[in-house]
Design an enzyme around this catalytic site. Structure first.
Site, mmCIF file in Angstrom:
data_model
loop_
_atom_site.group_PDB
_atom_site.id
_atom_site.type_symbol
_atom_site.label_atom_id
_atom_site.label_comp_id
_atom_site.label_asym_id
_atom_site.label_seq_id
_atom_site.Cartn_x
_atom_site.Cartn_y
_atom_site.Cartn_z
ATOM 1 N N SER A 28 0.825 -1.206 0.000
ATOM 2 C CA SER A 28 0.000 0.000 0.000
ATOM 3 C C SER A 28 0.860 1.256 0.000
ATOM 4 O O SER A 28 0.590 2.218 -0.734
ATOM 5 C CB SER A 28 -0.913 0.007 1.235
ATOM 6 O OG SER A 28 -1.837 -1.050 1.194
ATOM 7 N N GLY A 100 -5.618 -4.119 -8.254
ATOM 8 C CA GLY A 100 -6.799 -3.313 -7.981
ATOM 9 C C GLY A 100 -6.443 -1.977 -7.363
ATOM 10 O O GLY A 100 -7.089 -0.959 -7.634
ATOM 11 N N ARG A 128 -13.216 -7.796 -11.486
ATOM 12 C CA ARG A 128 -13.501 -7.084 -10.241
ATOM 13 C C ARG A 128 -14.277 -5.797 -10.528
ATOM 14 O O ARG A 128 -13.904 -5.015 -11.394
ATOM 15 C CB ARG A 128 -12.197 -6.768 -9.504
ATOM 16 C CG ARG A 128 -11.448 -8.012 -9.092
ATOM 17 C CD ARG A 128 -10.094 -7.696 -8.485
ATOM 18 N NE ARG A 128 -10.207 -6.983 -7.225
ATOM 19 C CZ ARG A 128 -9.162 -6.561 -6.518
ATOM 20 N NH1 ARG A 128 -7.938 -6.763 -6.977
ATOM 21 N NH2 ARG A 128 -9.338 -5.934 -5.374
ATOM 22 N N SER A 173 -13.491 1.166 2.651
ATOM 23 C CA SER A 173 -12.532 0.907 1.582
ATOM 24 C C SER A 173 -11.491 2.009 1.523
ATOM 25 O O SER A 173 -11.799 3.160 1.174
ATOM 26 C CB SER A 173 -13.231 0.806 0.221
ATOM 27 O OG SER A 173 -12.278 0.730 -0.823
ATOM 28 N N GLN A 175 -9.170 2.105 -0.609
ATOM 29 C CA GLN A 175 -8.929 2.417 -2.016
ATOM 30 C C GLN A 175 -9.900 3.469 -2.530
ATOM 31 O O GLN A 175 -9.511 4.397 -3.244
ATOM 32 C CB GLN A 175 -9.017 1.143 -2.856
ATOM 33 C CG GLN A 175 -7.896 0.153 -2.583
ATOM 34 C CD GLN A 175 -8.016 -1.096 -3.437
ATOM 35 O OE1 GLN A 175 -8.910 -1.231 -4.261
ATOM 36 N NE2 GLN A 175 -7.105 -2.025 -3.237
ATOM 37 N N ASP A 325 -6.937 -7.912 4.063
ATOM 38 C CA ASP A 325 -6.110 -8.730 3.177
ATOM 39 C C ASP A 325 -5.565 -9.970 3.863
ATOM 40 O O ASP A 325 -5.055 -10.869 3.190
ATOM 41 C CB ASP A 325 -4.939 -7.906 2.637
ATOM 42 C CG ASP A 325 -5.374 -6.911 1.566
ATOM 43 O OD1 ASP A 325 -6.386 -7.181 0.897
ATOM 44 O OD2 ASP A 325 -4.713 -5.879 1.411
#
Length: 443
Positions: A28, A100, A128, A173, A175, A325
């Site tokens: 990340s 992703g 996805r 999330s 992301q 994860d």
């Protein structure tokens, strides 16, 4: 970046795992270090960057949009940025491989620049859904054309100037949060993200470090993260700590294989990333934090892990955002615990590289574990520390974490386990199998 030829891998029970491990740089943080450096004016230096396929996809995309990104012979990456607002039109589609994170964050970057970018990926990534990012970025003015189901390939036509928004995340999330904040960097005014459930905060920490005007406040509806647009980012020297997700495989391996003791160096201990350690300690794992320190604004420690009998728990669902994860490897730990472990609150697993709930259930059942599947997790009946039956063929579904998790499960089995395709491991941990060989020898 697509995996054309499957690479099967067979793992058998091994004796005690012993030694010292330095895991790859945090994935990340590595993605964000490249992106933010590419948006700064001047040269940034990045040490410890994860050089897996996912992060290399980000590096290639930033090059395609004008940044000078190069790895020196000394292993240090140097990035000459183009400045916020300075991204150039890429001449070809941006191949995201299996990543992703690259896709969603870069969609945010492109959304507020006057450029158009097409995003492609491998079969796993193309399955996805991207709708959760498309929705807020469209509100900011980006024109996004996706394949059916909001999937890749997709095209983002950025809007400049974009429109600042206030957006409450419907699902936890990091992301999606980061994509909106990145779009907000080049958007006049203040863009706000409301986060009802806290997620990893690497973007906030690093953006502040680069000089962005960003604030985080607690409110009744959750955390409110505000970023002031048209920022000027200053180049930085970044030290990337070890990835706690990668460390998780060795923590569980040492916990389940009798006689094992492993020291894992330089692991990121950001409180939004330590859910697996918390869960393993609740199960009775022997995990000790040594020499806790601060590296580049992130808490870091060495972890000493020794074999210990594990007991079943009900995993607190509030841990989910800080270990999303790590659920596949937690499921493996639960497979060797005494009793029935219940792990729920992890709906997000359904839309990862694979449907990690269904994929892990099938994999564990094949290896002899009794499980129960819920919409948001699994219940797992553990072996009480006894070896699993093994003698299984495991479908990794192009998912690196499934392949590594089931490799760890295969270290304490009565008969070998074969992973149908171990090649996706290169997306996040290229040296995983070399490290495994260094830690222990077959019985």
């Amino acid at each position: 970046m697509s995996h054309l030829e499957p690479r099967p891998f067979t793992v058998s029970a091994r004796g005690p795992l012993r030694g010292t491990v330095t895991v790859p740089g945090d994935k990340s943080i590595s993605h964000r270090a490249l992106m933010f450096s590419a948006l700064a004016v001047g040269e940034s230096r990045i040490e410890g960057l994860l050089e897996g396929e996912d992060v290399l996809a980000t590096a290639a995309a930033m090059r395609a949009m004008g940044a000078d990104v190069a790895r020196g012979d000394d292993g240090v990456w140097r990035v000459h940025g183009v400045g916020v607002g300075g991204l150039l039109q890429p001449q070809t589609a941006l191949d995201m491989g299996n990543s992703g994170t690259s896709t969603r964050l870069l969609m945010g970057l492109v959304a507020s620049h006057a450029i158009t970018a097409t995003f492609t990926g491998d079969a796993s990534l193309s399955g996805r859904p991207m709708g959760r990012v498309i929705e807020p970025l469209s509100r900011m003015g980006a024109d996004i054309t996706a394949s059916p189901g909001g999937r890749l390939p997709l095209m983002v036509r950025g809007m400049n100037p974009a429109v600042p928004i206030e957006y409450s995340l419907p699902v936890a999330s990091a992301q999606v949060k980061s994509a909106i904040l990145l779009a907000g960097l080049n958007t006049p005014g203040i863009t706000r993200v409301i986060e009802p459930v806290s997620t990893r905060d690497h973007s906030e920490r690093m953006l502040r470090g680069f000089g962005a005007e960003l604030s985080v406040e607690d409110a009744p509806q959750g955390k409110i993260i505000s970023i002031t647009g048209e920022a000027e980012l200053k180049p930085q020297h970044i030290l990337v700590p070890g990835d706690p997700s990668s460390a998780g495989f060795w923590m569980v391996a040492a916990s389940i294989v009798p006689g094992s003791e492993i020291l894992i160096r330089n692991v990121c201990m950001n409180p939004t990333r330590t859910g697996l350690i918390t869960a393993l300690k609740l199960m009775g794992a022997d995990v000790a934090e040594i020499d806790r320190r601060d590296v580049g604004g992130e808490a870091v420690a060495d972890l000493r892990v020794r074999h210990a009998p594990l007991r079943a728990i009900e995993v607190p669902p509030e841990l989910a955002p800080s270990m999303i994860d790590e659920y596949p490897i937690l499921f493996v730990a639960a497979s060797f615990a005494q009793g029935r472990t219940v792990a729920r609150g992890a709906h997000e697993l359904r839309v990862k590289e694979s449907d990690r709930i269904a994929t892990m259930r099938s994999a564990l059942e094949a290896a002899g574990v009794h499980t129960e599947e819920f919409e948001d997790g699994l219940a797992i009946h553990g072996s009480g520390g006894e070896p699993l039956a093994g003698n299984a063929q495991i479908a990794s579904k192009l998912d690196h974490r499934i392949a590594m998790s089931m490799t760890v499960a295969g270290l304490h089995v009565r008969a070998p386990v074969t992973i149908d395709d171990a090649s996706p491991v290169a997306t996040s941990y290229p040296d995983f199998f070399h490290t495994l060989d260094a830690l222990g020898t077959p019985r």
